[in-house]
Design a protein around this motif. Structure first.
Motif, PDB file in Angstrom:
ATOM      1  N   PHE A 106       0.824  -1.206   0.000  1.00  0.00           N
ATOM      2  CA  PHE A 106       0.000   0.000   0.000  1.00  0.00           C
ATOM      3  C   PHE A 106       0.862   1.262   0.000  1.00  0.00           C
ATOM      4  CE2 PHE A 106      -3.011  -3.074   1.996  1.00  0.00           C
ATOM      5  CZ  PHE A 106      -4.012  -2.980   1.046  1.00  0.00           C
ATOM      6  N   GLU A 107       1.977   1.207   0.717  1.00  0.00           N
ATOM      7  CA  GLU A 107       2.893   2.347   0.743  1.00  0.00           C
ATOM      8  C   GLU A 107       3.479   2.596  -0.640  1.00  0.00           C
ATOM      9  OE1 GLU A 107       5.598   5.377   1.924  1.00  0.00           O
ATOM     10  OE2 GLU A 107       3.771   4.607   2.861  1.00  0.00           O
ATOM     11  N   LYS A 108       3.930   1.542  -1.305  1.00  0.00           N
ATOM     12  CA  LYS A 108       4.504   1.683  -2.643  1.00  0.00           C
ATOM     13  C   LYS A 108       3.439   2.097  -3.664  1.00  0.00           C
ATOM     14  CE  LYS A 108       8.019  -1.972  -2.008  1.00  0.00           C
ATOM     15  NZ  LYS A 108       9.253  -1.297  -2.432  1.00  0.00           N
ATOM     16  N   ARG A 109       2.239   1.551  -3.530  1.00  0.00           N
ATOM     17  CA  ARG A 109       1.189   1.769  -4.530  1.00  0.00           C
ATOM     18  C   ARG A 109       0.667   3.199  -4.518  1.00  0.00           C
ATOM     19  NH1 ARG A 109      -1.912   2.777  -7.979  1.00  0.00           N
ATOM     20  NH2 ARG A 109      -3.569   1.470  -8.890  1.00  0.00           N
ATOM     21  N   TRP A 405      -7.163  -2.156 -11.212  1.00  0.00           N
ATOM     22  CA  TRP A 405      -7.980  -1.054 -11.728  1.00  0.00           C
ATOM     23  C   TRP A 405      -7.140   0.197 -11.918  1.00  0.00           C
ATOM     24  CZ3 TRP A 405     -12.457   1.936  -8.964  1.00  0.00           C
ATOM     25  CH2 TRP A 405     -13.290   2.513  -9.946  1.00  0.00           C
ATOM     26  N   LYS A 406      -7.103   0.688 -13.133  1.00  0.00           N
ATOM     27  CA  LYS A 406      -6.293   1.865 -13.454  1.00  0.00           C
ATOM     28  C   LYS A 406      -6.785   3.112 -12.734  1.00  0.00           C
ATOM     29  CE  LYS A 406      -4.189   4.196 -17.427  1.00  0.00           C
ATOM     30  NZ  LYS A 406      -4.103   4.241 -18.918  1.00  0.00           N
ATOM     31  N   ARG A 407      -8.088   3.208 -12.468  1.00  0.00           N
ATOM     32  CA  ARG A 407      -8.647   4.397 -11.824  1.00  0.00           C
ATOM     33  C   ARG A 407      -8.488   4.373 -10.302  1.00  0.00           C
ATOM     34  NH1 ARG A 407     -11.708   8.011 -14.632  1.00  0.00           N
ATOM     35  NH2 ARG A 407     -12.394   8.802 -12.606  1.00  0.00           N
ATOM     36  N   MET A 408      -7.926   3.321  -9.781  1.00  0.00           N
ATOM     37  CA  MET A 408      -7.787   3.196  -8.333  1.00  0.00           C
ATOM     38  C   MET A 408      -6.920   4.327  -7.778  1.00  0.00           C
ATOM     39  SD  MET A 408      -8.835   1.274  -5.891  1.00  0.00           S
ATOM     40  CE  MET A 408      -8.508   1.005  -4.153  1.00  0.00           C
ATOM     41  N   SER A 409      -7.431   4.982  -6.753  1.00  0.00           N
ATOM     42  CA  SER A 409      -6.712   6.095  -6.139  1.00  0.00           C
ATOM     43  C   SER A 409      -6.616   5.903  -4.636  1.00  0.00           C
ATOM     44  CB  SER A 409      -7.431   7.415  -6.437  1.00  0.00           C
ATOM     45  OG  SER A 409      -8.699   7.430  -5.795  1.00  0.00           O
ATOM     46  N   SER A 410      -5.806   6.715  -3.994  1.00  0.00           N
ATOM     47  CA  SER A 410      -5.678   6.648  -2.537  1.00  0.00           C
ATOM     48  C   SER A 410      -7.006   6.976  -1.868  1.00  0.00           C
ATOM     49  CB  SER A 410      -4.588   7.607  -2.059  1.00  0.00           C
ATOM     50  OG  SER A 410      -4.890   8.941  -2.436  1.00  0.00           O
ATOM     51  N   GLY A 471       1.507   6.091 -12.668  1.00  0.00           N
ATOM     52  CA  GLY A 471       2.823   5.568 -13.018  1.00  0.00           C
ATOM     53  C   GLY A 471       3.123   4.233 -12.354  1.00  0.00           C
ATOM     54  N   TYR A 472       2.725   4.114 -11.083  1.00  0.00           N
ATOM     55  CA  TYR A 472       2.995   2.849 -10.385  1.00  0.00           C
ATOM     56  C   TYR A 472       2.096   1.732 -10.916  1.00  0.00           C
ATOM     57  CZ  TYR A 472       4.744  -0.160  -6.719  1.00  0.00           C
ATOM     58  OH  TYR A 472       5.378  -1.176  -6.060  1.00  0.00           O
ATOM     59  N   TYR A 473       0.883   2.085 -11.315  1.00  0.00           N
ATOM     60  CA  TYR A 473       0.003   1.090 -11.936  1.00  0.00           C
ATOM     61  C   TYR A 473       0.661   0.523 -13.194  1.00  0.00           C
ATOM     62  CZ  TYR A 473      -3.947  -0.968 -14.425  1.00  0.00           C
ATOM     63  OH  TYR A 473      -4.768  -1.835 -15.107  1.00  0.00           O
ATOM     64  N   GLN A 474       1.232   1.395 -14.011  1.00  0.00           N
ATOM     65  CA  GLN A 474       1.905   0.948 -15.224  1.00  0.00           C
ATOM     66  C   GLN A 474       3.108   0.076 -14.883  1.00  0.00           C
ATOM     67  OE1 GLN A 474       0.667   1.428 -18.256  1.00  0.00           O
ATOM     68  NE2 GLN A 474       2.300   0.100 -19.058  1.00  0.00           N
ATOM     69  N   LYS A 475       3.829   0.454 -13.828  1.00  0.00           N
ATOM     70  CA  LYS A 475       4.988  -0.337 -13.406  1.00  0.00           C
ATOM     71  C   LYS A 475       4.555  -1.738 -12.987  1.00  0.00           C
ATOM     72  CE  LYS A 475       8.614  -0.655  -9.891  1.00  0.00           C
ATOM     73  NZ  LYS A 475       9.252  -0.021  -8.704  1.00  0.00           N
ATOM     74  N   MET A 476       3.441  -1.840 -12.258  1.00  0.00           N
ATOM     75  CA  MET A 476       2.943  -3.151 -11.835  1.00  0.00           C
ATOM     76  C   MET A 476       2.648  -4.040 -13.027  1.00  0.00           C
ATOM     77  SD  MET A 476       0.406  -2.618  -8.571  1.00  0.00           S
ATOM     78  CE  MET A 476      -0.832  -1.798  -9.554  1.00  0.00           C
TER      79      MET A 476
END
Length: 530
Positions: A106-109, A405-410, A471-476
């Motif tokens: 969660f911290e990284k995401r 989910w690409k739209r996922m936000s904090s 950006g992190y979603y794309q990295k995953m």
């Protein structure tokens, strides 16, 4: 004799845990065993963690009283599916991202303090509940063979666990888990069949005529089918995201180790449960009326098994408790030290100071769990259900949304986790005090999971992820554990031959255990007429 054997075997666990501490040189060793876990070690720790006091005491007691289908057929099958999901899907993805704990993901995401704080707090609450279950189980076991007050037993057990969990971290847990796995296997493969043999499979099958509804979908207690199905769903969602199982993946050497351990470990876990649960039903034939029912397997070993084997069995029962409890101590300590103290406060400690903080956090956790266990607020089964439900409703929707989910936000993560856990607790308490009622077959668990999912979707659509989250979603999506494993093997001398060997081993193991499973489960289904 059984007491002597019991204490000798438990002493071996503790000594092994102490010896292993010499391998802990840095934070990576403490948190993920330096990623040196072999297939044997990952199978051992995965199976040992799966088989806890909940299985050998809580669920065994429920099956003894109410029958195997509602609890083993639904709850255990859900736990089995959840374990597959935790290892093959969640664990592998998080390991590929170099996560050392689940809140680490969660911290990284999201790089959001409140997401980390909320997710870590949920983890601590859930693991504390599950840890209490293990300590109560330990007290029940020890009180059967020792004339020592329950609070003193809990305290002694906690101190024994801290010897290798606080000092050895994940190294101590994985090594001792593997040793404990073999004594647990003795319960399932030797002791349970002895109890079943004395009762007779035909007599076990006839319980359906003696105890009305014993082999029905809702059990002899005639529970609503909606409740039974909620157990199936809860155990899938709980085991699919519980840190105690997902974290078993992080110490593995590579992806081949994980895949082989998933096949072997996920076979042995339900294999051991199957025999234990049939033995619990067999005890209803041999000794009906055991109270409290959590003691059913202890009574079975003390009265229907030779003394030497009974000692090994009791040690195996204690092993199931110690393995899970030590894991929970370690993970909750990790959450306090690494996820809250280091990640949230962004502190960069030296290796030595980080280890000291991690160990101190486990001592704090042990004190809290010990106090709650001595109070003993409820039975083993019901505490485990409550702790599991918290993870299921608060974490699982957020984890899947965060991964896929690409739209996922904090904001969506915070809203979903908060809505899930608040709905579960508040409406559960309102129901408990009779302020509200739910329709038959529907309860606060269903409501909480629905609210959690809907909240995630709604907030996800009305807010936008920031640049970092995108950006992190794309990295995953670009990071795969299988790719890094193949690259690392091919980089070795004779890497191509080693890669071919690993593929062949994995396929052979998978095919072999499928055949074994079909034969084993088919035999019991035919014999019991289920």
């Amino acid at each position: 004799m059984e007491k002597t054997i019991f204490f000798v075997v438990v002493a071996i666990y503790i000594i092994a845990g102490i010896v292993v501490t010499r391998h802990v040189k840095n934070k990576d060793d403490f948190y993920v065993m330096g990623e040196k876990g072999s297939t044997l070690l990952i199978v051992g720790t995965l199976s040992a963690t799966y088989l806890s006091a909940v299985t050998l005491m809580g669920l065994a007691g429920m099956i003894y009283n109410e029958g195997p289908v509602a609890h083993a057929g639904f709850a255990s099958y859900g736990a089995w599916l959840g374990t597959l999901f935790a290892v093959i899907y969640v664990g592998r993805k998080l390991k590929a991202l170099d996560c050392q704990t689940l809140p680490d993901f969660f911290e990284k995401r999201f790089k959001n303090k409140w997401v980390t704080v909320i997710s870590t707090s949920i983890m601590i609450i859930g693991l504390l509940g599950y840890g209490v279950v293990q300590l109560i189980g330990a007290g029940v076991v020890l009180s059967e063979i020792l004339d020592i007050p329950f609070p003193v037993l809990i305290l002694l057990f906690t101190l024994a666990l801290l010897i290798f969990s606080a000092m050895g971290g994940m190294y101590g847990v994985v090594i001792t888990d593997t040793l404990m796995f073999f004594t647990m296997l003795a319960i399932a493969a030797v002791i349970a069949p002895l109890i079943i043999g004395q009762a007779g499979l035909d007599q076990v099958k006839n319980l359906g005529q003696v105890v009305p509804g014993y082999f029905s979908f809702t059990g002899s207690a005639d529970r609503p089918f909606g409740w039974v199905f909620s157990q199936f769903l809860m155990w899938i969602l709980f085991f699919g995201c519980t840190p105690s199982l997902v974290s078993r993946v992080f110490p593995a050497k590579n992806d081949f180790v994980i895949m082989k351990a998933a096949v072997i470990g996920v076979f042995f876990a339900p294999f051991m449960q199957l025999l234990v649960f049939i033995a619990a039903a067999a005890m209803m034939v041999l000794r009906p009326g055991i109270e409290p029912a959590d003691r059913v397997f202890i009574v079975g070993m003390m009265e229907y098994v030779p003394a030497g084997l009974a000692g090994i069995g009791l040690a195996g029962l204690m092993a199931s408790i110690m393995s899970t409890a030590s894991t929970l101590f370690v993970l909750t300590g990790f959450a306090l030290a690494k996820d809250l103290f280091e990640n949230v406060l962004h502190k960069d400690f030296s290796e030595k100071k980080s280890l000291v903080i991690g160990r101190a956090a486990q001592v704090i956790v042990a004190i809290v769990v010990c106090i709650i266990a001595i109070i003993q607020p409820s039975s083993i089964f019901w505490i485990s259900i409550y702790a599991g439900s918290i993870f299921a409703v608060a974490w699982m929707p957020t984890i899947i949304g965060s991964l896929e989910w690409k739209r996922m936000s904090s904001k969506a993560a915070i809203a979903s986790m908060t809505a899930g856990i608040v709905t579960f607790i508040v409406f559960g308490e309102l129901k408990r005090f009779g302020i509200i009622t739910f329709p038959v077959g529907f309860d606060n668990f269903y409501l909480a999971i629905i609210v959690s999912v809907l909240t995630l979707i709604v907030v996800g659509f009305i807010t936008k992820p920031n640049d970092y989250e995108l950006g992190y979603y794309q990295k995953m999506k670009e990071t795969k554990l299988s790719v890094s494993t193949i690259k690392s093997i091919l980089a070795k001398p004779n890497g191509a031959a080693e890669l071919k060997k690993q593929y062949k081993q994995t396929i052979t193991i998978a095919a072999s255990f499928v055949v074994i499973s079909v034969v084993l489960w088919g035999y019991f289904i035919v014999r019991l007429g289920m």
